[in-house]
Motif scaffolding. Sequence first.
Motif, short mmCIF file in Angstrom:
data_model
loop_
_atom_site.label_atom_id
_atom_site.label_comp_id
_atom_site.label_asym_id
_atom_site.label_seq_id
_atom_site.Cartn_x
_atom_site.Cartn_y
_atom_site.Cartn_z
N THR A 1 -22.42 -55.59 -72.82
CA THR A 1 -22.90 -56.65 -71.76
C THR A 1 -23.19 -57.59 -72.55
N PRO A 2 -23.17 -58.98 -72.01
CA PRO A 2 -23.43 -60.18 -72.98
C PRO A 2 -24.79 -60.26 -73.09
N VAL A 3 -25.04 -60.97 -74.21
CA VAL A 3 -26.56 -61.04 -74.74
C VAL A 3 -26.74 -62.47 -74.88
N TYR A 4 -27.52 -63.28 -74.44
CA TYR A 4 -27.89 -64.54 -74.66
C TYR A 4 -28.97 -64.97 -75.45
N LEU A 5 -28.79 -66.08 -76.28
CA LEU A 5 -29.95 -66.61 -77.25
C LEU A 5 -30.50 -67.65 -76.63
N THR A 6 -32.11 -67.55 -76.62
CA THR A 6 -32.84 -68.75 -76.66
C THR A 6 -33.44 -68.97 -77.97
N ALA A 7 -33.01 -70.07 -78.53
CA ALA A 7 -33.21 -70.17 -79.99
C ALA A 7 -34.61 -70.48 -80.35
N ARG A 8 -35.00 -70.04 -81.63
CA ARG A 8 -36.18 -70.24 -82.21
C ARG A 8 -36.73 -71.64 -81.93
N ALA A 9 -38.04 -71.73 -81.49
CA ALA A 9 -38.62 -73.08 -81.19
C ALA A 9 -40.03 -73.27 -81.99
N GLY A 10 -39.84 -73.74 -83.26
CA GLY A 10 -41.15 -73.88 -84.15
C GLY A 10 -41.68 -72.26 -84.71
N ALA A 11 -42.51 -71.74 -84.13
CA ALA A 11 -43.39 -70.61 -84.44
C ALA A 11 -42.87 -69.62 -83.24
N THR A 12 -42.31 -70.24 -82.15
CA THR A 12 -41.75 -69.22 -81.11
C THR A 12 -40.38 -68.60 -81.60
N ALA A 13 -40.49 -67.31 -81.83
CA ALA A 13 -39.55 -66.37 -82.20
C ALA A 13 -38.15 -66.73 -81.30
N PRO A 14 -37.00 -66.50 -81.76
CA PRO A 14 -35.79 -66.31 -80.97
C PRO A 14 -35.77 -65.20 -79.89
N VAL A 15 -35.17 -65.49 -78.99
CA VAL A 15 -35.37 -64.18 -77.79
C VAL A 15 -33.86 -63.94 -77.28
N LEU A 16 -33.32 -62.84 -77.35
CA LEU A 16 -32.18 -62.21 -76.87
C LEU A 16 -32.31 -61.70 -75.40
N SER A 17 -31.49 -61.98 -74.35
CA SER A 17 -31.69 -61.56 -73.01
C SER A 17 -30.25 -61.53 -72.45
N THR A 18 -30.11 -60.56 -71.44
CA THR A 18 -28.82 -60.42 -70.68
C THR A 18 -28.75 -61.33 -69.56
N THR A 19 -29.88 -62.29 -69.35
CA THR A 19 -29.51 -63.24 -68.56
C THR A 19 -29.17 -64.45 -69.18
N GLY A 20 -28.56 -65.20 -68.70
CA GLY A 20 -28.39 -66.72 -69.31
C GLY A 20 -27.07 -67.26 -68.90
N THR A 21 -26.83 -68.33 -69.55
CA THR A 21 -25.53 -69.14 -68.98
C THR A 21 -24.77 -69.59 -70.43
N GLY A 22 -23.60 -70.03 -70.22
CA GLY A 22 -22.89 -70.57 -71.15
C GLY A 22 -22.39 -69.32 -72.22
N ASN A 23 -22.01 -69.51 -73.23
CA ASN A 23 -21.51 -68.71 -74.33
C ASN A 23 -22.56 -67.61 -74.60
N PRO A 24 -22.02 -66.31 -74.50
CA PRO A 24 -22.92 -65.26 -75.12
C PRO A 24 -23.35 -65.55 -76.67
N TRP A 25 -24.35 -65.02 -77.16
CA TRP A 25 -24.58 -64.95 -78.30
C TRP A 25 -24.08 -63.79 -78.95
N GLY A 26 -24.01 -62.60 -78.27
CA GLY A 26 -23.27 -61.50 -78.65
C GLY A 26 -23.27 -60.36 -77.64
N PHE A 27 -22.83 -59.06 -77.85
CA PHE A 27 -22.60 -58.17 -76.83
C PHE A 27 -23.37 -56.86 -77.38
N THR A 28 -23.73 -56.00 -76.30
CA THR A 28 -24.60 -54.79 -76.65
C THR A 28 -23.45 -53.75 -77.04
N ILE A 29 -23.80 -52.77 -77.99
CA ILE A 29 -22.94 -51.73 -78.33
C ILE A 29 -23.80 -50.55 -78.44
N PRO A 30 -23.29 -49.40 -77.69
CA PRO A 30 -23.91 -48.06 -77.52
C PRO A 30 -24.21 -47.36 -78.71
#
Length: 124
Positions: free
Chosen positions: A71-100
């Motif tokens: 399943t594609p996983v999308y990245l919301t990059a770090r913004a200062g003190a706000t940690a990066p977030v990985l989510s299955t909802t997003g657009t564009g190129n996925p950051w990665g994929f889930t592995i069972p």
Amino acid sequence: MKNEYMRPAVELSLPVVAGTVSGDPVRVGAANGVAATNRGEGFNPATHASVVTDARSYEYPVTGAIAGPFTPVYLTARAGATAPVLSTTGTGNPWGFTIPKAGETGARTATSGVAVVTPARPRA
């Protein structure tokens, strides 16, 4: 070997966003990876971190349902003190994929939790 620059080029000093810490998922240009050092540490310039760019898998909190393996996983990059977030909802190129994990189907209907994720490799 003639013309070989470095082998294997899997942990590179790359420019990352301010506040990046070891373990953060990052995207630098077309490359996806995981910070191996904090920004500015470990012989890196102040604006860089060592980033692992090979096909390792990592456990991260991922928001959203997981339909199954890869399943594609999308990245919301770090913004200062706000940690990066990985989510299955997003657009564009996925950051990665889930592995069972071994013995699991790879599907998850829950809307959040830890999942095993591997960064997507750049396409030529």
